[in-house]
Design a protein around this motif. Structure first.
Motif, PDB file in Angstrom:
ATOM      1  N   GLU A 343       0.822  -1.211   0.000  1.00  0.00           N
ATOM      2  CA  GLU A 343       0.000   0.000   0.000  1.00  0.00           C
ATOM      3  C   GLU A 343       0.857   1.262   0.000  1.00  0.00           C
ATOM      4  O   GLU A 343       0.558   2.231  -0.715  1.00  0.00           O
ATOM      5  CB  GLU A 343      -0.936  -0.010   1.209  1.00  0.00           C
ATOM      6  N   GLN A 346       2.280   1.749  -3.457  1.00  0.00           N
ATOM      7  CA  GLN A 346       1.213   2.064  -4.391  1.00  0.00           C
ATOM      8  C   GLN A 346       0.790   3.531  -4.264  1.00  0.00           C
ATOM      9  O   GLN A 346       0.689   4.257  -5.261  1.00  0.00           O
ATOM     10  CB  GLN A 346       0.012   1.149  -4.137  1.00  0.00           C
ATOM     11  N   ASP A 347       0.546   3.960  -3.035  1.00  0.00           N
ATOM     12  CA  ASP A 347       0.097   5.337  -2.820  1.00  0.00           C
ATOM     13  C   ASP A 347       1.159   6.333  -3.274  1.00  0.00           C
ATOM     14  O   ASP A 347       0.836   7.361  -3.886  1.00  0.00           O
ATOM     15  CB  ASP A 347      -0.226   5.560  -1.343  1.00  0.00           C
ATOM     16  N   LYS A 350       1.561   6.429  -7.208  1.00  0.00           N
ATOM     17  CA  LYS A 350       0.392   7.011  -7.854  1.00  0.00           C
ATOM     18  C   LYS A 350       0.349   8.526  -7.683  1.00  0.00           C
ATOM     19  O   LYS A 350      -0.118   9.252  -8.564  1.00  0.00           O
ATOM     20  CB  LYS A 350      -0.890   6.402  -7.280  1.00  0.00           C
ATOM     21  N   THR A 351       0.846   9.010  -6.543  1.00  0.00           N
ATOM     22  CA  THR A 351       0.746  10.438  -6.224  1.00  0.00           C
ATOM     23  C   THR A 351       1.923  11.239  -6.743  1.00  0.00           C
ATOM     24  O   THR A 351       1.750  12.357  -7.239  1.00  0.00           O
ATOM     25  CB  THR A 351       0.636  10.628  -4.696  1.00  0.00           C
ATOM     26  N   ASP A 403      -8.560   7.010 -14.216  1.00  0.00           N
ATOM     27  CA  ASP A 403      -9.060   7.082 -12.843  1.00  0.00           C
ATOM     28  C   ASP A 403      -9.575   5.700 -12.444  1.00  0.00           C
ATOM     29  O   ASP A 403     -10.482   5.144 -13.079  1.00  0.00           O
ATOM     30  CB  ASP A 403     -10.178   8.116 -12.755  1.00  0.00           C
ATOM     31  N   GLU A 404      -8.988   5.156 -11.384  1.00  0.00           N
ATOM     32  CA  GLU A 404      -9.330   3.799 -10.955  1.00  0.00           C
ATOM     33  C   GLU A 404     -10.784   3.687 -10.512  1.00  0.00           C
ATOM     34  O   GLU A 404     -11.413   2.630 -10.660  1.00  0.00           O
ATOM     35  CB  GLU A 404      -8.395   3.380  -9.811  1.00  0.00           C
ATOM     36  N   ARG A 405     -11.328   4.764  -9.993  1.00  0.00           N
ATOM     37  CA  ARG A 405     -12.705   4.698  -9.489  1.00  0.00           C
ATOM     38  C   ARG A 405     -13.720   4.617 -10.621  1.00  0.00           C
ATOM     39  O   ARG A 405     -14.701   3.876 -10.543  1.00  0.00           O
ATOM     40  CB  ARG A 405     -13.020   5.938  -8.642  1.00  0.00           C
ATOM     41  N   ASP A 434     -10.624  13.817  -6.112  1.00  0.00           N
ATOM     42  CA  ASP A 434     -11.303  12.517  -6.111  1.00  0.00           C
ATOM     43  C   ASP A 434     -10.646  11.505  -7.045  1.00  0.00           C
ATOM     44  O   ASP A 434     -11.112  10.369  -7.157  1.00  0.00           O
ATOM     45  CB  ASP A 434     -12.769  12.698  -6.530  1.00  0.00           C
ATOM     46  N   THR A 436      -8.173   8.757  -8.373  1.00  0.00           N
ATOM     47  CA  THR A 436      -7.267   7.708  -7.897  1.00  0.00           C
ATOM     48  C   THR A 436      -6.580   7.115  -9.119  1.00  0.00           C
ATOM     49  O   THR A 436      -7.178   6.316  -9.854  1.00  0.00           O
ATOM     50  CB  THR A 436      -8.021   6.605  -7.134  1.00  0.00           C
ATOM     51  N   ARG A 438      -4.636   4.924 -11.785  1.00  0.00           N
ATOM     52  CA  ARG A 438      -4.444   3.478 -11.968  1.00  0.00           C
ATOM     53  C   ARG A 438      -3.037   3.231 -12.500  1.00  0.00           C
ATOM     54  O   ARG A 438      -2.649   3.800 -13.524  1.00  0.00           O
ATOM     55  CB  ARG A 438      -5.491   2.929 -12.932  1.00  0.00           C
TER      56      ARG A 438
END
Length: 752
Positions: A343, A346-347, A350-351, A403-405, A434, A436, A438
């Motif tokens: 995690e 990953q975070d 991605k950021t 966007d993963e969402r 909002d 996220t 991928r």
């Protein structure tokens, strides 16, 4: 004064009486303060009174604070003791602010080299007067006597082939004679004035090392060079100190933590940086951190000073660092991104990284009629009509991701397109809102394509292509994938459902870039590489990013050093360490800062008189002007990974092309004087820019880089200060001697 006690009586001074009488008789025995007739020695009566020598050695009138203006990153504060205006000795300052009770102090800072620096100030070998090549000085004095005018005198020498050859061929063979300051300055001024009038000011070049050695010294010469229209040559890249991977990846130049942050690392790798030798005042941060549990790993081909402090020594073959770093990256990507998803990693990726961004895939027909897919450029908003923000300001500078969402393609904040313009206000930040991102497009049922990727480990130096599958999706009428998916393919990290040529495991010797593959190149055992990579990443997880690589120029002096560095920087980036205390890369130049940078630049580059200043990278400058391009056996296609981007071109062709397209400043710029062109434009009744374009279009004016051998395109005057270009930092010294200086040389290569 020591004497023998085996013969003669003892006089009141404690020396042999006959000896004392003999000395008095010859006026060779002196009381304190008397000087010998030859005025070279001072003798003191023996006994305790001789302690005055010792006391006088350390006597002083005052103590001043200073540092040493040398090419060192220490910037240590020293107490300099002065007697009668003469430096007598130095000691380390001890008034640095405290770091607190939970970590070591900065002081005492300094090293034996610094303690001995005052001796260099008064060294008998220090040059104190101007020296001129004897044959040149003789020619100049005769010409000055004949013509009277210094400029005419200089012109008569350099425009006479025999005279010019006489003083040029004497270079490098001694023969320097002392001249007066006035005469030396007059010769330099005459050379500059003649060159400006005859050839143009951009035939004059100046070079001095980093301003951090002395901003005042650097600025004085640089300002003069800029004011007369000369060219200031770069320094950092030329002596291979500039890790260009830093601005390539992060957009800044070696802006790294101070050495005190080494203490904060939980896992420290010293890679190409021999800290005890080159960072002596800072080395204690590394040595003391071991006592709080820090593990130290050293990558070094030799048993260097820092190796004795290491828990692990990776004795990689010189220049093989990229293979080692790639294999470590292979292990980390497989075990921490594919076998499991951490995690924290990953975070972070991605950021803060471009791994989620989309890249176009270019589909072409190969020579055999087969489809060839290669990575293209980033997919940006302006590429997709009707897509997200396609009509927005700076749309061609806004990369996209999924966007993963929502599984939709979006434009995140914080890209270069948000940096400028009115629409970007409040958007140039890393607040993803909002969204996220991928990392991968690999999902159940995802479409895949085989991508051809370059492989650089061929023994003949030719890059070959390997085909590996990546997940893709359609965007408009083209395919895209993510940077992360391409990275896994390049590193050879296989995933279920992807076809292609993949390594079978860590033991696969033929599959780049496995631990076993690198062993043949680096000689570092494969199992050790896998273990160190695993430890580095796991420590980053356990400490939240406190794994650090302390890099140095040891890996920066190799061809394609930017790729070596980038392979190393990937390790600190994918493990979430970059930008964290105790983590990321800590380059050896961390303390070299010019604090008043804006004011310094304004002064040094004469921005109060003209903009822009004339600057050029030395690497390209000397590549052309020492004719090294003649001997270069690499083609532009070789360097371009065999992708065919530069068919039939040499590196010199690319340098000339970059000058023509305005990508890189190049001096001399044109094959005519830069001060003659405005006069020609005025005579033609045209503005200078329009006249230059017209002349270039007609072929009556050309760029000097297109024909560096032509006499009108030669550099004519090189002014150096605080520098030993030919003796210490000239890459290809023998070519300088032959093609630039015109003297005896050791060139044995054949022209290509």
């Amino acid at each position: 004064m020591s004497t023998s006690t085996t013969r003669g009586g003892r006089g009141p001074s404690g020396i042999d009486t006959p000896l004392a009488e003999a000395l008095v008789g010859t006026r060779r025995f002196f009381t304190r303060g008397e000087v010998s007739p030859d005025r070279r020695t001072l003798h003191e009566i023996g006994g305790r009174r001789a302690d005055a020598f010792y006391r006088d050695r350390w006597s002083h009138d005052k103590v001043v604070r200073s540092t040493h203006g040398v090419n060192c990153t220490g910037s240590c504060s020293w107490k300099v003791y002065v007697k009668d205006g003469i430096i007598t000795w130095e000691a380390q300052q001890t008034d640095y602010p405290s770091t607190g009770g939970d970590r070591p102090e900065y002081e005492p800072r300094g090293c034996p080299r610094g303690a001995a620096f005052s001796w260099y100030t008064y060294s008998p070998t220090r040059v104190r007067y101007p020296y001129v090549r004897g044959v040149l000085l003789d020619l100049y004095r005769r010409a000055k006597q004949e013509y009277g005018d210094p400029v005419l005198a200089w012109a008569s020498i350099v425009q006479d082939e025999d005279k010019r050859r006489r003083y040029q061929s004497a270079r490098g063979k001694g023969g320097l004679v002392r001249a007066s300051w006035g005469e030396a300055a007059e010769m330099v001024a005459a050379a500059n004035v003649f060159t400006i009038k005859r050839w143009g000011p951009d035939r004059i070049a100046g070079f001095s090392p980093i301003p951090a050695m002395s901003m005042v010294s650097y600025a004085s010469g640089a300002r003069f060079t800029e004011l007369i229209g000369g060219t200031m040559l770069s320094f950092y890249d030329w002596y291979a100190d500039l890790p260009v991977a830093s601005p390539q990846m992060f957009g800044d130049q070696t802006d790294v933590p101070e050495s005190g942050d080494w203490w904060d690392a939980g896992y420290l790798m010293m890679w190409g940086s021999n800290v005890p030798l080159t960072r002596t005042p800072d080395a204690h941060w590394m040595t003391e951190a071991r006592y709080r549990g820090q593990k130290v790993v050293v990558v070094s081909p030799d048993y260097a000073e820092n190796v004795k402090f290491a828990d692990e020594w990776l004795a990689a073959q010189p220049g093989s660092d990229a293979a080692l770093a790639m294999a470590m990256g292979h292990v980390i990507l497989k075990e921490f991104f594919v076998d499991q998803q951490v995690e924290f990693f990953q975070d972070y990726t991605k950021t803060y990284t471009d791994l989620p961004f989309l890249v176009w895939l270019d589909v072409q027909e190969g020579a055999d009629g087969e489809q060839v897919v290669t990575p293209g450029k980033f997919a940006v908003a302006g590429d997709v009509p009707g897509g997200p923000e396609s009509e927005s300001e700076n749309a061609m500078w806004k990369p996209m991701l999924v966007d993963e969402r929502t599984d939709e393609v979006v434009v995140p904040r914080g890209s270069l397109g948000h940096r400028f313009g009115d629409e970007g206000l409040g958007q140039w930040n890393l607040d993803l809102g909002d969204v996220t991102p991928r990392l991968t497009l690999l999902t159940d049922g995802a479409e895949t394509l085989e991508v051809s990727l370059p492989r650089f480990d061929a023994l003949d130096g030719q890059a070959t292509l390997q085909r590996r599958g990546v997940p893709v999706r359609r965007l408009g009428d083209r395919y895209v994938t993510t940077v992360f998916d391409l990275m896994l393919a390049q590193y050879g990290v296989a995933r279920p459902g992807l076809i292609g040529e993949w390594p079978t495991g860590y033991e696969d010797v033929t599959g780049a870039y496995t631990p076993a593959w690198q062993e043949d190149i680096t000689a570092v055992p494969a199992d050790k590489v896998a273990r160190i990579a695993r430890e580095f990443a796991q420590n980053a997880v356990d400490t939240h990013g406190r794994s650090m690589i302390l890099m140095g120029a040891g890996t920066n002096h190799w061809y394609h050093s930017d790729l070596i560095y980038r392979a190393m920087l990937v390790l600190t980036t994918i493990t979430g360490c970059q930008g964290r205390n105790g983590g990321g890369w800590a380059h050896y130049v961390g303390q070299e800062k010019v604090r008043p940078l804006t004011g310094f630049q304004h002064t040094a580059f004469a921005l109060d008189w003209q903009r822009p200043p004339r600057h050029m990278i030395q690497t390209a400058y000397w590549y052309l002007h020492t004719s090294q391009y003649r001997y270069d056996t690499y083609t532009a296609n070789d360097i371009g990974a065999g992708r065919g981007a530069f068919p039939g071109k040499t590196v010199a062709d690319l340098v000339a092309q970059s000058a023509r397209l305005g990508w890189m400043p190049s001096y001399p710029t044109f094959n005519r004087s830069s001060i003659a062109l405005p006069d020609e434009a005025a005579a033609a009744g045209m503005e200078v820019p329009a006249y230059v374009v017209d002349q270039l279009t007609k072929g009556e004016l050309s760029f000097a880089a297109e024909d560096p051998e032509a006499e009108e395109n030669w550099p004519r005057v090189l002014m150096m200060w605080r520098a030993n270009l030919f003796g210490s930092s000239a890459k290809g010294d023998e070519y300088f001697l032959k093609h630039l200086l015109g003297t005896d040389h050791g060139v044995n290569a054949e022209e290509a």
